[in-house]
Design a protein around this motif. Structure first.
Motif, PDB file in Angstrom:
ATOM      1  N   PRO A 157     -42.221   7.846  80.986  1.00  0.00           N
ATOM      2  CA  PRO A 157     -41.472   9.240  81.969  1.00  0.00           C
ATOM      3  C   PRO A 157     -40.598   9.613  80.101  1.00  0.00           C
ATOM      4  O   PRO A 157     -41.469   9.231  78.897  1.00  0.00           O
ATOM      5  N   PRO A 158     -40.318  11.182  80.333  1.00  0.00           N
ATOM      6  CA  PRO A 158     -40.145  11.215  79.175  1.00  0.00           C
ATOM      7  C   PRO A 158     -38.690  10.904  78.086  1.00  0.00           C
ATOM      8  O   PRO A 158     -37.720   9.701  79.015  1.00  0.00           O
ATOM      9  N   LEU A 159     -38.569  10.340  77.208  1.00  0.00           N
ATOM     10  CA  LEU A 159     -37.191   9.623  76.391  1.00  0.00           C
ATOM     11  C   LEU A 159     -36.399  10.589  75.327  1.00  0.00           C
ATOM     12  O   LEU A 159     -38.167  12.247  75.651  1.00  0.00           O
ATOM     13  N   VAL A 160     -35.936  10.393  74.618  1.00  0.00           N
ATOM     14  CA  VAL A 160     -35.285  11.199  73.661  1.00  0.00           C
ATOM     15  C   VAL A 160     -36.253  11.719  72.874  1.00  0.00           C
ATOM     16  O   VAL A 160     -36.990  10.852  72.490  1.00  0.00           O
ATOM     17  N   ARG A 161     -36.333  12.748  72.213  1.00  0.00           N
ATOM     18  CA  ARG A 161     -36.724  13.351  71.491  1.00  0.00           C
ATOM     19  C   ARG A 161     -38.331  13.933  71.668  1.00  0.00           C
ATOM     20  O   ARG A 161     -39.439  13.924  71.010  1.00  0.00           O
ATOM     21  N   ASP A 162     -38.484  13.332  73.229  1.00  0.00           N
ATOM     22  CA  ASP A 162     -39.953  14.230  73.789  1.00  0.00           C
ATOM     23  C   ASP A 162     -39.755  15.597  74.401  1.00  0.00           C
ATOM     24  O   ASP A 162     -38.824  16.027  74.593  1.00  0.00           O
ATOM     25  N   LEU A 163     -41.128  16.067  73.955  1.00  0.00           N
ATOM     26  CA  LEU A 163     -41.857  16.995  74.580  1.00  0.00           C
ATOM     27  C   LEU A 163     -41.746  17.816  75.916  1.00  0.00           C
ATOM     28  O   LEU A 163     -42.422  16.978  76.042  1.00  0.00           O
ATOM     29  N   ILE A 164     -40.606  18.404  77.019  1.00  0.00           N
ATOM     30  CA  ILE A 164     -41.134  18.639  78.026  1.00  0.00           C
ATOM     31  C   ILE A 164     -41.192  19.701  78.452  1.00  0.00           C
ATOM     32  O   ILE A 164     -41.168  21.198  78.125  1.00  0.00           O
ATOM     33  N   GLY A 209     -31.161  13.941  75.452  1.00  0.00           N
ATOM     34  CA  GLY A 209     -30.158  12.710  76.048  1.00  0.00           C
ATOM     35  C   GLY A 209     -30.687  12.658  77.321  1.00  0.00           C
ATOM     36  O   GLY A 209     -30.926  12.812  78.534  1.00  0.00           O
ATOM     37  N   LEU A 210     -30.347  10.924  77.715  1.00  0.00           N
ATOM     38  CA  LEU A 210     -30.625  10.757  78.990  1.00  0.00           C
ATOM     39  C   LEU A 210     -29.327   9.721  79.212  1.00  0.00           C
ATOM     40  O   LEU A 210     -28.702   9.223  78.788  1.00  0.00           O
ATOM     41  N   TYR A 211     -28.937   9.887  80.748  1.00  0.00           N
ATOM     42  CA  TYR A 211     -28.385   9.410  81.112  1.00  0.00           C
ATOM     43  C   TYR A 211     -27.592   7.948  82.165  1.00  0.00           C
ATOM     44  O   TYR A 211     -29.214   7.464  82.512  1.00  0.00           O
ATOM     45  N   PRO A 212     -27.338   7.205  80.945  1.00  0.00           N
ATOM     46  CA  PRO A 212     -27.389   6.150  81.449  1.00  0.00           C
ATOM     47  C   PRO A 212     -27.047   4.973  82.822  1.00  0.00           C
ATOM     48  O   PRO A 212     -26.950   3.726  83.007  1.00  0.00           O
ATOM     49  N   GLN A 270     -30.246  11.604  85.424  1.00  0.00           N
ATOM     50  CA  GLN A 270     -29.957  13.059  84.973  1.00  0.00           C
ATOM     51  C   GLN A 270     -30.417  12.945  83.689  1.00  0.00           C
ATOM     52  O   GLN A 270     -30.118  12.213  82.850  1.00  0.00           O
ATOM     53  N   THR A 271     -31.169  14.518  83.028  1.00  0.00           N
ATOM     54  CA  THR A 271     -31.687  14.264  81.585  1.00  0.00           C
ATOM     55  C   THR A 271     -31.498  15.198  81.330  1.00  0.00           C
ATOM     56  O   THR A 271     -31.615  16.574  81.460  1.00  0.00           O
ATOM     57  N   VAL A 272     -30.675  15.258  80.116  1.00  0.00           N
ATOM     58  CA  VAL A 272     -29.921  16.765  79.610  1.00  0.00           C
ATOM     59  C   VAL A 272     -31.407  17.139  78.584  1.00  0.00           C
ATOM     60  O   VAL A 272     -31.632  16.544  77.656  1.00  0.00           O
ATOM     61  N   VAL A 273     -31.523  18.688  78.466  1.00  0.00           N
ATOM     62  CA  VAL A 273     -32.376  19.217  77.356  1.00  0.00           C
ATOM     63  C   VAL A 273     -32.168  20.185  76.977  1.00  0.00           C
ATOM     64  O   VAL A 273     -31.550  21.042  77.726  1.00  0.00           O
ATOM     65  N   LYS A 274     -32.884  20.652  75.260  1.00  0.00           N
ATOM     66  CA  LYS A 274     -32.437  21.527  75.331  1.00  0.00           C
ATOM     67  C   LYS A 274     -33.821  22.622  74.898  1.00  0.00           C
ATOM     68  O   LYS A 274     -34.750  21.850  74.801  1.00  0.00           O
ATOM     69  N   TYR A 275     -33.868  23.253  75.929  1.00  0.00           N
ATOM     70  CA  TYR A 275     -35.168  24.440  76.048  1.00  0.00           C
ATOM     71  C   TYR A 275     -35.440  24.326  74.590  1.00  0.00           C
ATOM     72  O   TYR A 275     -34.575  24.799  73.870  1.00  0.00           O
ATOM     73  N   ASP A 276     -36.958  25.460  74.421  1.00  0.00           N
ATOM     74  CA  ASP A 276     -37.650  26.150  73.573  1.00  0.00           C
ATOM     75  C   ASP A 276     -37.219  27.497  73.272  1.00  0.00           C
ATOM     76  O   ASP A 276     -36.223  27.741  74.474  1.00  0.00           O
ATOM     77  N   SER A 330     -34.238  13.902  86.347  1.00  0.00           N
ATOM     78  CA  SER A 330     -35.195  13.641  85.352  1.00  0.00           C
ATOM     79  C   SER A 330     -36.579  14.220  86.627  1.00  0.00           C
ATOM     80  O   SER A 330     -37.135  13.622  85.836  1.00  0.00           O
ATOM     81  N   ASP A 331     -36.828  13.790  87.148  1.00  0.00           N
ATOM     82  CA  ASP A 331     -37.510  14.215  88.860  1.00  0.00           C
ATOM     83  C   ASP A 331     -38.383  15.307  88.382  1.00  0.00           C
ATOM     84  O   ASP A 331     -39.345  15.889  89.063  1.00  0.00           O
ATOM     85  N   LEU A 332     -37.659  16.099  87.704  1.00  0.00           N
ATOM     86  CA  LEU A 332     -38.112  17.695  87.345  1.00  0.00           C
ATOM     87  C   LEU A 332     -38.748  17.985  85.970  1.00  0.00           C
ATOM     88  O   LEU A 332     -39.007  18.723  85.791  1.00  0.00           O
TER      89      LEU A 332
END
Length: 100
Positions: free
Chosen positions: A17-24, A40-43, A48-54, A67-69
């Motif tokens: 699974p992707p973790l913080v700072r992983d490219l997705i 970010g990841l909601y604990p 839920q995963t917080v993503v900053k798009y390119d 997170s499943d997306l």
């Protein structure tokens, strides 16, 4: 839009699974094929995963996604501009040269 599922290359999210700072990459839904970085990841168990798009047209959108997306990109990646921030005394932005 118009990206086929077969064109996406990513790690198995169940095994890696992707973790913080992983490219997705987004694997399904209206944003399928968009790339970014996990910020970010909601604990709290909400998956839920917080993503900053390119960067796209000068903007970097931030989204909270199920997170499943979200899956970790695999293979060699060109660095996004977020990784080109100078560190401790560096004076310029530089992209590392690819070795042949």
């Amino acid at each position: 839009k118009g990206i086929s599922q077969d064109a996406l290359v990513y790690a198995n999210p169940a095994k890696d699974p992707p973790l913080v700072r992983d490219l997705i990459v987004i694997t399904r839904g209206k944003d399928m094929g968009k790339t970014g970085i996990v910020i970010g990841l909601y604990p709290d168990g909400t998956s839920q995963t917080v993503v900053k798009y390119d960067r796209y047209k000068g903007l970097r959108e931030i989204a909270i996604l199920p997170s499943d997306l979200v899956a970790k990109r695999v293979g060699e990646q060109d660095p996004d501009d977020v990784f080109l921030i100078p560190r401790n005394g560096e004076k310029s932005y530089s992209v590392p040269k690819k070795s042949a």
